[in-house]
Scaffold this motif. Structure first.
Motif, PDB file in Angstrom:
ATOM      1  N   VAL A   1       1.789   5.667 -45.191  1.00 29.66           N
ATOM      2  CA  VAL A   1       1.562   5.662 -43.746  1.00 29.66           C
ATOM      3  C   VAL A   1       2.820   6.126 -43.018  1.00 29.66           C
ATOM      4  O   VAL A   1       2.752   6.874 -42.035  1.00 29.66           O
ATOM      5  CB  VAL A   1       1.129   4.257 -43.273  1.00 29.66           C
ATOM      6  CG1 VAL A   1       1.134   4.167 -41.754  1.00 29.66           C
ATOM      7  CG2 VAL A   1      -0.250   3.915 -43.808  1.00 29.66           C
TER       8      VAL A   1
ATOM      9  N   THR B   1      -1.069   2.261 -38.797  1.00 31.95           N
ATOM     10  CA  THR B   1      -0.585   3.618 -38.551  1.00 31.95           C
ATOM     11  C   THR B   1       0.830   3.564 -37.999  1.00 31.95           C
ATOM     12  O   THR B   1       1.308   2.507 -37.582  1.00 31.95           O
ATOM     13  CB  THR B   1      -1.471   4.345 -37.525  1.00 31.95           C
ATOM     14  OG1 THR B   1      -1.552   3.515 -36.360  1.00 31.95           O
ATOM     15  CG2 THR B   1      -2.855   4.647 -38.058  1.00 31.95           C
ATOM     16  N   GLY B   2       1.452   4.718 -37.972  1.00 31.65           N
ATOM     17  CA  GLY B   2       2.775   4.837 -37.358  1.00 31.65           C
ATOM     18  C   GLY B   2       3.800   3.896 -37.973  1.00 31.65           C
ATOM     19  O   GLY B   2       3.986   3.874 -39.185  1.00 31.65           O
TER      20      GLY B   2
ATOM     21  N   THR C   1      -8.043   6.360 -44.097  1.00 32.79           N
ATOM     22  CA  THR C   1      -7.979   6.929 -42.750  1.00 32.79           C
ATOM     23  C   THR C   1      -7.804   5.849 -41.690  1.00 32.79           C
ATOM     24  O   THR C   1      -7.191   6.079 -40.656  1.00 32.79           O
ATOM     25  CB  THR C   1      -9.256   7.730 -42.441  1.00 32.79           C
ATOM     26  OG1 THR C   1     -10.377   6.948 -42.875  1.00 32.79           O
ATOM     27  CG2 THR C   1      -9.244   9.060 -43.160  1.00 32.79           C
ATOM     28  N   SER C   2      -8.345   4.642 -41.967  1.00 30.68           N
ATOM     29  CA  SER C   2      -8.171   3.541 -41.020  1.00 30.68           C
ATOM     30  C   SER C   2      -6.949   2.718 -41.432  1.00 30.68           C
ATOM     31  O   SER C   2      -6.180   3.122 -42.281  1.00 30.68           O
ATOM     32  CB  SER C   2      -9.427   2.665 -41.017  1.00 30.68           C
ATOM     33  OG  SER C   2      -9.689   2.218 -42.337  1.00 30.68           O
TER      34      SER C   2
ATOM     35  N   ASP D   1       2.730   9.584 -42.794  1.00 30.56           N
ATOM     36  CA  ASP D   1       1.472  10.109 -42.269  1.00 30.56           C
ATOM     37  C   ASP D   1       0.611  10.710 -43.368  1.00 30.56           C
ATOM     38  O   ASP D   1      -0.112  11.680 -43.148  1.00 30.56           O
ATOM     39  CB  ASP D   1       1.737  11.192 -41.195  1.00 30.56           C
ATOM     40  CG  ASP D   1       1.994  10.543 -39.845  1.00 30.56           C
ATOM     41  OD1 ASP D   1       1.499   9.421 -39.642  1.00 30.56           O
ATOM     42  OD2 ASP D   1       2.702  11.149 -39.030  1.00 30.56           O
TER      43      ASP D   1
ATOM     44  N   GLN E   1      -5.679  -0.417 -47.857  1.00 28.47           N
ATOM     45  CA  GLN E   1      -4.908  -0.192 -46.632  1.00 28.47           C
ATOM     46  C   GLN E   1      -3.556  -0.879 -46.664  1.00 28.47           C
ATOM     47  O   GLN E   1      -2.553  -0.329 -46.223  1.00 28.47           O
ATOM     48  CB  GLN E   1      -5.705  -0.701 -45.415  1.00 28.47           C
ATOM     49  CG  GLN E   1      -6.816   0.220 -45.000  1.00 28.47           C
ATOM     50  CD  GLN E   1      -7.753  -0.444 -44.016  1.00 28.47           C
ATOM     51  OE1 GLN E   1      -7.511  -1.568 -43.584  1.00 28.47           O
ATOM     52  NE2 GLN E   1      -8.829   0.241 -43.684  1.00 28.47           N
TER      53      GLN E   1
END
Lengths: 383, 274
Positions: free
Chosen positions: B234, B246-247, B242-243, B237, B225
């Motif tokens: 990230v 974000t943004g 998946t975790s 996108d 991650q």
């Protein structure tokens, strides 16, 4: 005006500079001398605030360098000719320094002209010779038209024309009322350039006086006396008479006598009284180099030893030669030594002589090339 | 001497320059650092290679996708710029390190700090000039590459997508370069600092790939991650995981790390002998 008070710098267990106090006055060229590793460059870096002193402080015009308003306009420095980014052209290098202190760009072209690098201003400094690098470093120091100038070994790698130019530049800068502080190893150059000398050894102040005083305080002025070579007894007679009168007499390998402690007219009078003819009576004045060698011989960290080439000789004469110079050091007056031709004691070549002052009449110390009049001839004769 | 020097002569009389002395400020240091960064070839090379990589790889992936199957499964077409940015950021990190460590390597730093004893100002000027240069170039290049990709592949990315894939990526890459500059100031050695930065960039991902033990699953997940390539993903996108962040979160993370490293660099530069 540069003023250091109790300046001390330690790197771990090694003390590079210890309790150094001195003043560098404006209007004079002040030479900064000392053997390799004596702490000259460290001291200069501390003056410029690059290294933080472990103790004491140093000020320029009453303020630490870092607190000077627009420091490069007050102090210019050449520390290391190679301290430039080799990929940058000479002009861009100077331009970046000029912009840093708000100096207009036309001043860059001016100093490039002063140091004679206009032709190569657009060339990358990677291809510069050491001498060109020195010129670029001097240009950087002059950029701010400062009143205090520091130069670390400015004549290294310069051609004779460049050395003459630097010599005159230093003198001119000092004559304009600036403070000029120059370190160098070239004694002959210092003798011509400097008015005042600060000598350090092993990080401590050895001497702080004018060049003239320095030479007379540390020199071994002597008179060379030569009697007719055909008559050895005249020589004996004269040396006895001179010793009796309080002089110190050392034989030179070629038969001449080296006399200290008596003025020339007195030597002549004594010779006349003893009824000895003289073929030569000449004064020998020590150079700055000799005076420097005498002063710093105890403070030299890195010393070369003579290449005795003993391993190449078929009949090693070392057995005969070895102990004699050591013996001669205790009794330098023994005149017979001269006939066996071992060199007069040269403290520089014997490790046991480190730190002990040489007898007053000894050859002025150091490795052979250091003392042109006496050193080389004696040691060559010895072999 | 071409300046009109007065011959004052007498010892004791102090010299005063005819050129007026004025106080200096950060602007002078910025001008100086701009001269420095534009006058060495390493800048041209690293940034040139960066642009070539970003444009070249961006166009290559776009044309490959267009030739095969223009269906991106919901991904923005701008995410095709990812591989170019990933490789380009290595160039930026190299330049970031070189900007400061070349001064230490050559000894130029002593000349610089003699000309400007306030060390914080020198480092700040370097950081600002470098950051703005990289940010501008990266943002412009990603915008051009994005426009070309949209032209080749088609699709209509949203305004938010556009903003994050240009300004966001530009800020991220510039911050990454600034981190490299801080590491260069801390390590003061070009090769060492570049090695560290490449390690920081690639090692977490490589280590995570070879982490097979079940009990280390959480560690592996975290390494995936927060690895830099995934963080850049990230921003597009198109992350591997998946975790995780974000943004805009990757940008705040890298900026936080860079701020800490820069603070360390400021503190050490102030106290260390050069």
């Amino acid at each position: 005006m540069i003023e250091a008070v109790g300046l001390t710098k330690r790197y771990g267990a090694k003390t590079a500079v210890y309790n150094l106090s001195f003043q560098v006055r404006p209007g004079l060229v002040t030479g900064f001398l000392g053997p390799n590793g004596a702490g000259k460059s460290t001291t200069m870096r501390m003056i410029l605030g690059l290294d933080q002193p472990s103790g004491g402080h140093v000020t320029i015009g009453g303020r630490p360098f870092k607190q000077l308003p627009n420091a490069p306009r007050q102090v210019g420095a050449l520390l290391d000719a190679k301290a430039v980014h080799g990929g940058r052209s000479a002009r861009n290098h100077l331009l970046s320094l000029a912009q840093l202190s708000g100096i207009p760009a036309r001043r860059v072209d001016e100093v490039l002209g002063v140091v004679g690098l206009q032709e190569v201003a657009k060339k990358r400094s990677k291809g510069f010779s050491l001498g060109m690098g020195q010129r670029l470093g001097i240009a950087a120091a002059l950029l701010g038209d400062p009143q205090v100038l520091l130069f670390d070994e400015p004549v290294n790698g310069l051609d004779p024309e460049g050395i003459l130019w630097v010599r005159n530049l230093m003198k001119q800068l000092a004559a304009e009322g600036r403070t000029v502080f120059v370190s160098s190893h070239l004694m002959s150059e210092m003798a011509l350039t400097a008015d005042h000398l600060i000598v350090i050894g092993r990080g401590q102040l050895l001497s702080d006086m004018s060049v003239k005083d320095f030479i007379s305080a540390n020199s071994a002025d002597f008179a060379r006396v030569r009697t007719p070579q055909t008559e050895a007894e005249q020589r004996e007679k004269l040396s006895a008479a001179l010793t009796e009168a309080g002089g110190q007499v050392m034989p030179e390998p070629d038969g001449a006598l080296r006399v200290t402690g008596l003025p020339l007219p007195r030597i002549s009078d004594l010779a006349h009284e003893a009824d000895v003819r003289l073929w030569e009576l000449s004064p020998h004045q020590a150079s700055l180099e000799e005076a420097y060698m005498r002063m710093t011989q105890g403070a030299v960290d890195y010393r070369s030893t003579a290449d005795q080439k003993a391993g190449l000789m078929q009949q090693p004469p070392m057995g005969a030669m070895g102990p004699v110079p050591g013996h001669g050091q205790q009794i330098p007056e023994v005149p017979q030594q001269g006939f066996y031709a071992p060199p007069p004691p040269q403290p520089g070549q014997h490790p046991d002589a480190q730190g002990t002052p040489a007898p007053p009449a000894a050859a002025p110390g150091g490795p052979a090339p250091a003392a042109p009049p006496a050193g080389p001839t004696t040691s060559e004769d010895a072999r | 001497m071409t300046t009109p020097y007065q011959q004052q002569g007498a010892p004791g009389a102090s010299y005063t320059s005819p050129i007026p002395v004025r106080n200096t400020h950060l602007g002078d240091a910025l001008a100086s650092e701009w001269t420095k960064i534009r006058s060495v070839r390493s800048t041209m090379w690293t940034l040139g290679v960066m642009i070539v990589l970003m444009v070249g790889l961006g166009l290559l992936t776009a044309s490959l996708v267009a030739a095969a199957d223009p269906d991106l499964e919901g991904q923005s077409v701008l995410s095709l710029g990812f591989s170019g940015v990933l490789l380009g950021s290595i160039c930026v990190m190299t330049l970031g390190v070189l900007t400061i460590s070349s001064e230490f390597g050559t000894g130029m730093i002593r000349t610089t700090l003699t000309a400007c004893p306030s060390r914080g100002r020198v480092l700040a000027a370097k950081a600002i000039v470098f950051f703005l240069l990289v940010f501008t170039l990266t943002t412009v290049t990603t915008a051009i590459v994005g426009a070309l990709q949209v032209g080749i592949v088609g699709g209509e990315p949203s305004g938010e997508d556009w903003f994050r894939a240009t300004v966001g990526v530009g800020l991220y890459v510039a911050a990454l370069g600034l981190l490299a500059l801080a590491v260069g100031a801390l390590i003061r050695h070009s090769a060492g600092a570049i090695t560290i930065m490449i390690g920081v960039m690639l090692l977490p991902l490589v280590v995570a790939i070879f982490m097979f033990s079940e009990s280390l699953r959480d560690v592996q997940e975290a390494l995936f991650q927060y690895s830099i390539p995934n963080q850049i993903g990230v921003l597009y996108d198109s992350a591997v995981t998946t975790s995780g962040p974000t943004g805009w979160q990757p940008l705040w993370i890298v900026m936080g790390v860079t701020a800490v490293a820069m603070a360390g660099a400021f503190a050490l530069l102030r106290t260390r002998d050069v």
